[in-house]
Design an enzyme around this catalytic site. Structure first.
Site, PDB file in Angstrom:
ATOM      1  N   GLU A 136     -11.023   2.854   1.742  1.00  0.00           N
ATOM      2  CA  GLU A 136      -9.658   3.373   1.781  1.00  0.00           C
ATOM      3  C   GLU A 136      -9.161   3.524   3.218  1.00  0.00           C
ATOM      4  OE1 GLU A 136      -9.653   6.014  -2.330  1.00  0.00           O
ATOM      5  OE2 GLU A 136     -10.230   6.990  -0.443  1.00  0.00           O
ATOM      6  N   ASP A 176      -5.662   5.508   0.327  1.00  0.00           N
ATOM      7  CA  ASP A 176      -5.649   5.782  -1.112  1.00  0.00           C
ATOM      8  C   ASP A 176      -4.255   5.540  -1.686  1.00  0.00           C
ATOM      9  OD1 ASP A 176      -6.800   6.900  -3.604  1.00  0.00           O
ATOM     10  OD2 ASP A 176      -5.448   8.575  -3.191  1.00  0.00           O
TER      11      ASP A 176
END
Length: 163
Positions: free
Chosen positions: A118, A51
Site C-alpha cells: 500500500e 489504501d
C-alpha cells in the site's frame, strides 16, 4: 533488512523489479521502512494514502467490468481482490519482502508486506501520477490475481444472498 546503507545500495534493484524509477528516492525508502526501524520516517502515512488509491482503483475497475453485479457483490469482489493476503502475496512474488527495513525484534509478516504494498502504491503516485500507479497495480495485482489464493468472504456472500 535492518541497515539503511544496505537498503540504499539496493534501490536500483527495487526500481528494476517494480519497473519504475523514483525521482524522490526518499519516498521509496519510506515506503519500505517499518515504524520499528524509524519512528518518524516510515510507511504509515503512505500506507493510508495507498489504501485509498487501491480501493478507488479496484472499485472503478469492478464498476466498469462487472456491470451486472449489484453493490453488495461488488463489495465482496473488491474485498477478495484487495486484502492483506493478496497484497502481501504480490510483495512476496516480486521478492520485495527481503528489502523491508524493520527493527531488530520484528519479523516480517503478511500484514507488514501488505502495508509495504500500500505504501509503495502511494509512493509511486506521489512521485509520478495516477496512470503510472494504476499500471503498477494492474501489473502486480490484477494480472497475477489467479495465481494468488482466493479468499472467499462466506459471511458477505450469505448476507448478499439474503438481500
Amino acid at each position: 533488512m535492518n541497515n539503511i546503507d544496505d537498503f540504499s545500495s539496493k534501490i536500483n534493484n527495487i526500481e528494476e523489479i517494480i519497473d519504475y524509477t523514483f525521482i524522490n528516492k526518499n519516498l521509496l525508502i519510506n515506503s519500505f521502512t517499518h515504524p520499528s526501524f524509524n519512528k518518524e520516517h516510515n510507511y504509515e502515512r503512505l500506507e493510508f494514502l495507498g489504501d485509498a488509491i487501491i480501493n478507488f482503483h479496484t472499485s472503478e475497475l469492478l464498476f466498469k467490468t462487472k456491470q451486472d453485479y449489484k453493490p453488495g457483490l461488488l463489495t465482496i469482489k473488491r474485498s477478495q481482490l484487495i486484502n492483506n493476503k493478496i497484497l502481501s502475496s504480490s510483495i512476496k512474488l516480486l521478492k520485495l519482502n527481503k528489502y523491508i527495513l524493520v527493527g531488530k525484534n520484528v519479523n516480517i509478516n503478511t500484514k507488514i508486506c501488505s502495508d509495504v504494498y500500500e505504501s509503495l502504491i502511494a509512493a509511486i503516485f506521489l512521485d509520478s501520477n495516477i496512470k503510472k500507479t494504476y499500471n503498477f497495480f494492474n501489473r502486480t495485482i490484477i494480472t497475477n490475481i489467479k495465481s494468488f489464493d482466493k479468499i472467499i468472504d462466506y459471511k458477505g456472500l450469505l448476507i448478499n444472498y439474503f438481500h
